[in-house]
Scaffold this active site. Structure first.
Site, mmCIF file in Angstrom:
data_model
loop_
_atom_site.group_PDB
_atom_site.id
_atom_site.type_symbol
_atom_site.label_atom_id
_atom_site.label_comp_id
_atom_site.label_asym_id
_atom_site.label_seq_id
_atom_site.Cartn_x
_atom_site.Cartn_y
_atom_site.Cartn_z
ATOM 1 N N ARG A 169 0.919 -1.200 -0.086
ATOM 2 C CA ARG A 169 0.029 -0.031 -0.065
ATOM 3 C C ARG A 169 0.717 1.378 -0.197
ATOM 4 N NH1 ARG A 169 -3.193 -2.746 -1.637
ATOM 5 N NH2 ARG A 169 -5.401 -3.299 -0.797
ATOM 6 N N GLU A 226 -3.959 7.330 -5.648
ATOM 7 C CA GLU A 226 -4.082 6.885 -7.113
ATOM 8 C C GLU A 226 -5.502 7.234 -7.558
ATOM 9 O OE1 GLU A 226 -1.516 2.814 -5.650
ATOM 10 O OE2 GLU A 226 -3.716 2.727 -5.750
ATOM 11 N N HIS A 242 -0.101 -0.071 -9.975
ATOM 12 C CA HIS A 242 -1.085 -0.819 -9.085
ATOM 13 C C HIS A 242 -1.797 -1.995 -9.935
ATOM 14 C CE1 HIS A 242 -3.410 -0.724 -5.123
ATOM 15 N NE2 HIS A 242 -3.317 -1.981 -5.722
#
Length: 317
Positions: A235, A264, A283
Site C-alpha cells: 500500500r 491513486e 497498481h
C-alpha cells in the site's frame, strides 16, 4: 428479489470478465465507476454491495437502510468504515489470498528488472548499439546475482511467505520483520532495525494500518543498508513519498520499485515524478486475468456463503 449494486466494476474488469455470474443471486446494477456522491445515491436501496475501492463510510451509507452485506473485490479494506458497518449490522467480507501468486510474480519481476538490467540491455540493442560492438557481450550495465544477497521482507502473511519461498529458491538469505511471532524454515525473524541494516533488498508485504502508515520515512531510510533496493507492492501510504525521493536523490538507495502510491491514480504533483532510479507500475501487481477471475469466484463464494447463513472471510476488526 435481492438488489445487488456494483459501484466500481471497472476496477475489476475492462470487459474481459463475465460479471453476469453474479445475477444468479439477484438483480444486479453495474456502474463502471462512482464518485462519493454517486455511491450514496446508487446504494440507497441496495441489499448487497460488491465493491473494490468505493468508500463505505457513514456519509455514503447514510441512506442505505436495507444494506446488509458488503463484499469486497479486494483483500484490503481501508475504504470501509468498520465502526459504521458494525453499528448498522452490515456484514463485510473480503477476498484474502486470491492475488498471492500474481503479487509474488510482480515483486520478483521488479527485483529482476533492477538486478538483471533487462530493459536497459533491450534498449541498448533497439538503439542499434550492439551492431558494431567490439565484443559479443558488451558489459555496459552492471548486473548482479540474487544468490547470496539478503532479502528483507516486511510482513509475513500469505504473500510474504510466498516471497520468502521464491527468494530461497534464488539462494538468497531471507530476513523478516512481522508483528506476529512466526517460524519458517530458512527465514530469520529479526527486529526492523536489523532487517534494514542488513538487507540488500527490502520488500514490503504488510497491510496498511496505524502501525505501518509512514513506516518508511527519513529515519527508516537512514537505517537502510547503503545501496539497498526497495520494493513496495503493498500500500502506498506505508512510504512517505518525499522521503523516498530524498533517499533516491542522495544515493542512499540504489533504486526502488513501487506499484502503489499514497493517492491513486497518480496526481500531477506526485513527489515521485521524475525521481532517479525509480521504477513505477500503476497498481497492477494483482491484475493478471487469471487472478481477477479467481477474485470473482471468491466474491461469489463469499456472497453465497452469506446468503446460506454461513458467512466466510468476515472482517471483524
Amino acid at each position: 428479489m435481492l438488489k445487488i449494486v456494483l459501484p466500481d466494476c471497472q476496477t475489476v474488469t475492462n470487459g474481459d470478465l463475465d460479471l453476469s455470474v453474479l445475477e444468479r443471486f439477484g438483480s444486479v446494477e453495474y456502474y463502471p465507476l462512482s464518485t462519493k456522491e454517486q455511491v450514496a445515491e446508487r446504494i440507497c436501496d441496495a441489499d448487497i454491495v460488491l465493491c473494490n475501492k468505493s468508500p463505505m463510510t457513514a456519509e455514503t451509507l447514510r441512506n442505505a437502510g436495507k444494506l446488509r452485506y458488503i463484499g469486497l473485490f479486494a483483500t484490503g479494506y481501508n475504504n470501509i468504515d468498520l465502526t459504521e458497518t458494525n453499528r448498522r449490522g452490515i456484514t463485510v467480507c473480503n477476498a484474502g489470498g486470491y492475488s498471492t501468486d500474481a503479487v509474488v510474480q510482480h515483486t520478483f519481476a521488479l527485483i529482476l528488472h533492477h538486478f538483471s538490467c533487462v530493459s536497459q540491455y533491450d534498449r541498448f540493442v533497439r538503439d542499434g548499439r550492439w551492431i558494431g560492438s567490439t565484443t559479443f557481450s558488451p558489459f555496459v550495465f552492471p548486473m548482479q546475482e540474487l544468490a547470496g544477497k539478503t532479502l528483507g521482507i516486511i510482513g509475513f502473511g500469505s504473500i510474504g511467505r510466498a516471497v520468502a519461498r521464491v527468494a530461497l529458491a534464488f539462494s538468497m538469505r531471507v530476513l523478516c520483520f512481522t508483528r506476529t511471532p512466526r517460524q519458517a524454515e530458512g527465514v530469520s525473524f529479526v527486529p526492523l532495525e536489523t532487517l534494514l541494516a542488513q538487507s540488500d533488498v527490502v520488500s514490503i508485504h504488510c497491510p496498511l494500518n496505524d502501525a505501518s502508515r509512514s513506516l518508511f520515512n527519513d529515519e527508516r531510510f537512514s537505517m537502510m543498508k547503503p545501496g539497498a533496493y526497495l520494493v513496495n507492492t503493498a500500500r502506498g501510504p506505508i512510504i512517505e513519498e518525499p522521503a523516498l525521493r530524498r533517499a533516491l536523490e542522495s544515493g542512499r538507495l540504489s533504486g526502488a520499485a513501487i506499484d502503489v502510491l499514497e493517492t491513486e491514480p497518480m496526481l500531477p504533483d506526485c513527489p515521485l515524478i521524475g525521481a532517479p532510479n525509480l521504477t513505477m507500475t500503476p497498481h497492477i501487481a494483482w491484475a493478471p486475468l487469471e487472478t481477477r477471475a479467481r477474485l470473482l469466484r471468491l466474491v461469489a463464494e463469499n456472497l453465497e456463503a452469506f446468503l446460506a447463513g454461513k458467512p466466510q472471510n468476515v472482517i471483524t476488526r
